[in-house]
Enzyme design. Structure first.
Site, short mmCIF file in Angstrom:
data_model
loop_
_atom_site.label_atom_id
_atom_site.label_comp_id
_atom_site.label_asym_id
_atom_site.label_seq_id
_atom_site.Cartn_x
_atom_site.Cartn_y
_atom_site.Cartn_z
N CYS A 462 -14.19 -35.92 -13.86
CA CYS A 462 -14.17 -37.30 -14.37
C CYS A 462 -15.07 -38.26 -13.63
CB CYS A 462 -12.76 -37.82 -14.54
SG CYS A 462 -11.60 -37.41 -13.28
N GLU A 464 -16.35 -37.39 -10.10
CA GLU A 464 -17.01 -36.84 -8.93
C GLU A 464 -18.43 -36.43 -9.25
OE1 GLU A 464 -14.61 -33.75 -7.06
OE2 GLU A 464 -12.92 -34.94 -7.79
#
Lengths: 825, 305
Positions: A462, A464
């Site tokens: 999401c 990183e």
């Protein structure tokens, strides 16, 4: 009455009564129709063949066993080519399927097999025969051998009791929650370019070359490294074999079909699957098929958090695209069709969590194989190209949630690019999400990356990011429940849910705190204690994982693994950068709690501790005046220094702790705020909090405000975020930030200008991530029913301002009926 | 340093001028338009307000603010003195301490120009190439020295400026303020002065002549003329055409558009909060009729939005 303003995607869906629709009779529509009605089912093939092989390789090195097991899977797994497919390959049966990974959490499989079809959260169909296979063939072998069990056994008692229930270690306590047992690795990004450009024959040759250079007198070389390179050779053969089986099947189908057009397609598929990923791709079509095979084979290899992200597709595919489009061999429509075939393949794969904690963390079936576009290239120039625009356009036209599109933004991003991004945001449901080069690249550099790798980062999961040939840390990381830390402070080291058991340390009874500073200090002491335990837990996970996981395919695609002869899951790989994190959940919930106590108990003296504690014990039943008082105190997300300073302090304790203590683990463990949906299960264990939040309800998510508390609009949310960063430290990772917008805010050219202004401001403020949520009718209906959670919804009409929840029901109805465009967040 | 009274400050405004804007709603207005959606901005003095929806009926205000004659009867919080006389209502601080929900609240706060500039500078990243500050109200021209000092200082800090105004003031005041404005939004409600006075409390000659002069003398300023279409006042083709004819001579000046705004009743809860009657009662304006009048407007004047 004005027409209700819907996003173009919503309009398409509404027009078709909820049925997603592509252009009529199109290939993608037919593929979609072939699976859309089916329920998600468990596919046991991967687990079954993997286990069969493991039974025969006991005693060998793990990476070799893994490669052999995957070879066995590649040999035996069903090969299915469906009508209309242009890209072939799937790792489960027909329809929507999920896989199980018994090496990870096989200890839950017995009960999972019985309950899968009936569980409330994300049920999966399962046949009686498959239940038998799981219960008789798979689960018994892994009994006592799984990673989960090993980890639970390895945790010292003081760490165990804030991780699992010590009596029943299958139950999470959601205080300091490890996530390594619900996924085999952190979200990851392969160097797909290497696989596509070089092919696995070349990787195999590279491994053979390395083997021949090993020193036969050094057992580290002649045993450890030799086994690693042998595993790379086996895994290369495995993926080549698997692709060849598709080639054979396509040839067989071509011979039997009467449809000449399809026959030609199948012959082409057969030619391509025999060629890639074995040899270098030479066309765009071949590159896409090669990528798809590699992506899928990764799913067979291991369960990663949000699976394997797709990396910078507009970069590594561009040379193939450019060559073919210039030669007139492909059209843009064909390029889009191939992408859509890939997204449809992804949509059929369902993320399956076996452990109860995993299910709670990840409700639904979603998975985030982020596709990254835009940003700067290795030289720092703008990297946007035609393929970037095609991927954005494709996101607008393709009504499913896949892929998870991530657009990188930098200060030099062109107006044209941002126009396309903004148009896509308003057409879609807020996608793409945005990642900020201005924050991420300097941080990666500061953590030791070379500048080319830092600029070439790809979004992973999401929020990183990964540098595919430089990142080497794969252990999933801990989620730390700040809401629980607040409760531990209020209850002197205990939590209502867990009775009288002392979970952490005693920091005193709040009623005895003479000053706010005493209370704040007690909170920080609890925070530091839980951090200490979290780091100990992480240390054990880091140490335990290499005994349980290997990734021969991931390693084959990683320059440092190949260079050092080390599997990707090794604890340390020379030359790599280890970027881990710990996640704070509920920042706003606790910052608001501290501020509410400071203001009401110590400054205004409108409440005393006895009242607050009794109200909390009663979950505010009968204490609505106390609750309202607390609820209307300064809240994070409003650019209010009173509470932002407190949030910044909580953040500082985290980053300073990381700075001082990560060195003992030998990896970067940095503070991030990305709860995703975990703020819900974490909230369930936490009693009422002094910010007026009731027991068991969700904590604040990511770095967003408490639900409904951000009553000064999105600019204040961004500024609070900015205000609470301790930028003198580098021990921070991603912060997830959601901002609500209405469809009309974002409609049309004028709307684009406003989104772009917001994006540019966000970019200048150097915030990591931004995603827009488009408010819809459903949101407004919820706001009517539950006004407290939606205090921040503003009605915006020229020369007028008011909050939605303050309007009378008939006026609210009017707004809902008439226009959503009079609202913005 | 100049200071003035402000009703509220709203960030991320998207409907009050181009781009993303911070709107400063001035408090106090010489008009009493019967359809006013912001009655809390009409009076020049701080007032008490009370929101029924969030009130707990706990009576804390009655006890803690007994000096100010606050009552709770029939589930309604009320107060005696609405004159604005000094000391007749409690201070912000007293109200905050008394009311747990902020249901009872003070409307109107004094700000120094420098305080507002600090707030605006924080918002500067969001203004980008188009947005900025919008003065609204209430009537910004009714606090001319404060407005001028604020606009000058904002300009000096590189912030673009806009105003929403009636244009009702002495010409030199209007001229002076306009010289610091990039984007000027002003109402023309109805051309018939008698009707204007009946519905707004004041005649319209002065503001019309000011608007005429502004359109002629400030060629670089962008103008947006706004007409709220109100049932019983101007919801007929004749009234709309009359305004169009007034604007007609300026059709080719550029940087001028005419916006028709549909009557809405969103101000109703605010009247309740102030214990005032809503003067418009239950009238409505249908979307069809509004659309029709809009097309009438476009027959007379080219740039209608």
């Amino acid at each position: 009455m004005a027409e209700k303003i819907l996003s173009p995607q919503e309009k398409r869906i509404e027009a078709n009564k909820g049925q997603v629709i592509f252009s009529k009779g199109s290939r993608v529509q037919r593929i979609y129709d072939s699976f859309q009605g089916s329920r998600s089912s468990v596919d046991v093939q991967r687990a079954r063949y993997f286990t069969e092989s493991f039974k025969t390789t006991e005693g060998q090195s793990l990476v070799l066993r893994w490669a052999k097991a995957l070879y066995h899977v590649a040999e035996n797994i069903e090969v299915i080519i469906n009508d209309d497919e242009l890209l072939v390959g799937r790792v489960g049966g027909q329809g929507k399927y999920g896989l199980i990974y018994p090496e990870l959490d096989g200890c839950f499989l017995q009960s999972f097999a019985e309950q899968a079809a009936n569980r409330v959260e994300s049920p999966f169909e399962i046949s009686d025969e498959d239940i038998r296979i799981i219960q008789k063939e798979i689960a018994p072998y892994w009994d006592g051998k799984t990673y989960y069990e090993d980890l639970a056994r390895s945790l010292p008692e003081d760490v165990l009791k804030i991780t699992y229930d010590p009596v029943d270690t299958f139950t999470s306590r959601f205080i300091a929650n490890e996530t390594s047992s619900m996924r085999s690795a952190l979200q990851w990004v392969h160097d797909f370019g290497k696989g596509i450009d070089e092919g696995f024959e070349s990787i195999k040759a590279e491994a053979q070359e390395k083997l021949s250079q090993l020193n036969p007198l050094d057992p580290h070389d002649s045993i450890d490294k030799a086994e690693f390179y042998e595993a790379v050779i086996i895994i290369s053969d495995a993926i080549i074999l698997w692709a060849q089986r598709y080639s054979d099947e396509a040839r067989r189908l071509a011979d039997s079909t009467k449809d000449e057009k399809r026959r030609q397609e199948l012959l082409e598929i057969s030619r391509i699957a025999a060629k890639v990923p074995r040899y270098p791709a030479e066309s765009f079509y071949e590159a896409m098929q090669s990528q798809w095979f590699i992506q899928l084979f990764s799913r067979l290899e291991q369960k990663t958090g949000a699976t394997i992200s797709n990396g910078r597709m507009d970069q590594y595919l561009y040379p193939y695209y450019k060559k073919d489009i210039e030669a007139g061999k492909i059209t843009k429509d064909f390029v889009k069709e191939l992408f859509q075939c890939m997204w449809l393949g992804m949509a059929q794969y369902q993320d399956l969590y076996v452990s109860p904690a995993g299910v709670k963390f990840n409700e639904g079936y979603a998975h985030w194989e982020a596709v990254t576009v835009g940003g700067v290239d290795k030289n720092g120039n703008d990297a946007v190209n035609d393929l970037t625009y095609i991927l954005l356009e494709n996101k607008r036209e393709f009504p499913l949630n896949y892929p998870d599109l991530a657009a990188r933004v930098h200060v030099g991003s062109s107006q044209e690019y941002l126009e396309e991004v903004a148009t896509t945001i308003s057409d879609g449901a807020g996608f793409p999400k945005l990642l900020n080069d201005e924050e991420i690249i300097p941080l990666l550099l500061a953590k030791g990356a070379d500048i080319a790798s830092a600029r070439d980062y790809a979004v992973s999961g999401c929020t990183e990011v990964r540098m595919p040939n430089l990142d080497t840390f794969t252990t999933p990381c801990a989620f730390l429940n700040l809401g629980a830390v607040m409760e531990l402070t209020l209850r002197n080291g205990r939590m209502a849910k867990y009775g009288d058991e002392l979970l952490t340390i005693e920091t005193g009874n709040p009623a005895d705190f003479a000053s706010y500073e005493d209370f704040e200090r007690a909170f920080i002491d609890q925070e530091k204690f839980v951090l200490k335990q979290t780091f100990r837990q992480q240390y054990i996970a880091n140490r335990t994982r290499p005994k349980h996981f290997a990734s021969p395919l991931g390693s084959a695609l990683h320059a440092l693994c190949m260079e050092n002869g080390l599997d990707l899951h090794s604890e340390h790989i020379p030359g790599g950068i280890d970027l881990g994190y710990f996640d704070f959940i509920g920042l706003a919930s606790v910052a608001d709690s501290l501020a509410a106590i400071k203001k009401n108990v110590y400054e205004d003296k409108t409440l005393n501790w006895q009242q607050v504690l009794s109200a909390i014990d009663a979950d505010y039943e009968g204490y609505e005046d106390v609750r309202q008082r607390l609820l209307h105190s300064p809240a994070y997300g409003n650019n209010d220094p009173y509470v932002d300073e407190i949030a910044k302090l909580i953040d500082r304790v985290g980053v300073e702790f990381a700075k001082e203590n990560a060195k003992y683990l030998g990896v970067n463990i940095d503070l991030r705020y990305v709860s995703q949906s975990a703020n819900v299960p974490f909230g369930k264990v936490v009693g009422a909090l002094p910010n007026g939040r009731r027991a068991g309800t969700a904590l604040s998510d990511g770095s967003s405000a408490s639900q409904g508390a951000d009553i000064n609009g999105p600019t204040a949310v961004l500024l609070s975020n900015f205000n609470t960063k301790n930028t003198e430290y580098i021990n921070r990772a991603s912060r997830l930030l959601n901002v609500k917008l209405s469809p009309s805010t974002v409609a049309g050219r004028d709307g684009n200008a406003k989104i772009i202004a917001l994006i540019r401001a966000w970019c200048k403020l150097k915030l990591w991530h931004l995603q827009f949520n488009i408010i819809n009718r459903e949101t407004l209906l919820k706001a009517q029913k539950n006004p407290e959670q939606y205090r921040s919804l503003l009605v915006r009409v020229a020369g007028y301002s008011a909050y939605f929840v303050e309007l009378s029901p008939d006026l609210q109805e009017d707004i809902i009926q008439r226009t959503e465009h009079e609202l913005s967040a | 340093m100049e200071e003035g009274i402000v009703t509220n400050i709203q960030h991320f405004s998207l409907e009050d001028g181009p781009g993303i804007r911070t709107v400063i709603f001035f408090k106090g207005c010489p008009f009493r338009c019967k359809w006013c959606a912001n009655p809390e901005t009409q009076k020049f003095h701080p007032e008490l307000g009370w929101s029924r929806g969030s009130c707990l009926q706990c009576g804390s205000c009655v006890k803690k603010l007994y000096k100010y004659n606050i009552s709770l009867k029939n589930e309604e919080v009320n107060w005696g003195d609405k004159t604005g006389r000094a000391g007749s209502i409690p201070s912000q601080e007293e109200v905050d301490l008394a009311c747990p929900t902020k249901s009872l609240h003070i409307i109107g706060k004094k700000y120094k120009v420098s305080e507002l500039i600090d707030i605006l500078i924080e918002q500067k990243p969001f203004f980008d190439e188009t947005g900025g500050l919008t003065l609204s109200g209430g009537e910004p021209l009714a606090q001319p020295n404060f407005a001028e000092a604020l606009l000058k200082k904002a300009k000096g800090n590189g912030i673009r400026t806009a105003i929403e105004t009636t244009s009702y003031a002495q010409w030199d005041v209007v001229e002076n303020i306009a010289s610091h404005i990039d984007y000027y939004m002003t109402d023309i409600k109805v051309m018939d002065s008698g009707l204007h006075e009946k519905w707004t409390g004041l005649p319209n000659q002065k503001l019309l002549s000011n608007i005429e002069r502004l359109l002629g003398e400030f060629p670089k300023v962008h103008f947006r003329i706004r007409t709220p279409v109100i049932p019983g006042v101007n919801d007929n083709p004749e009234a709309i055409i009359a305004i169009g004819k007034f604007l007609k001579p300026f059709e080719n000046r550029g940087e001028l558009e005419w916006e028709l705004l549909k009557y809405h009743r969103l101000g109703v809860p605010k009247y309740e909060a102030l214990h005032r009657e809503y003067p418009m009662g239950l009238v409505e304006l249908s979307q069809d009729k509004f659309n029709e009048l809009k097309s009438v407007a476009s027959f007379v004047f080219e740039n209608v939005i």
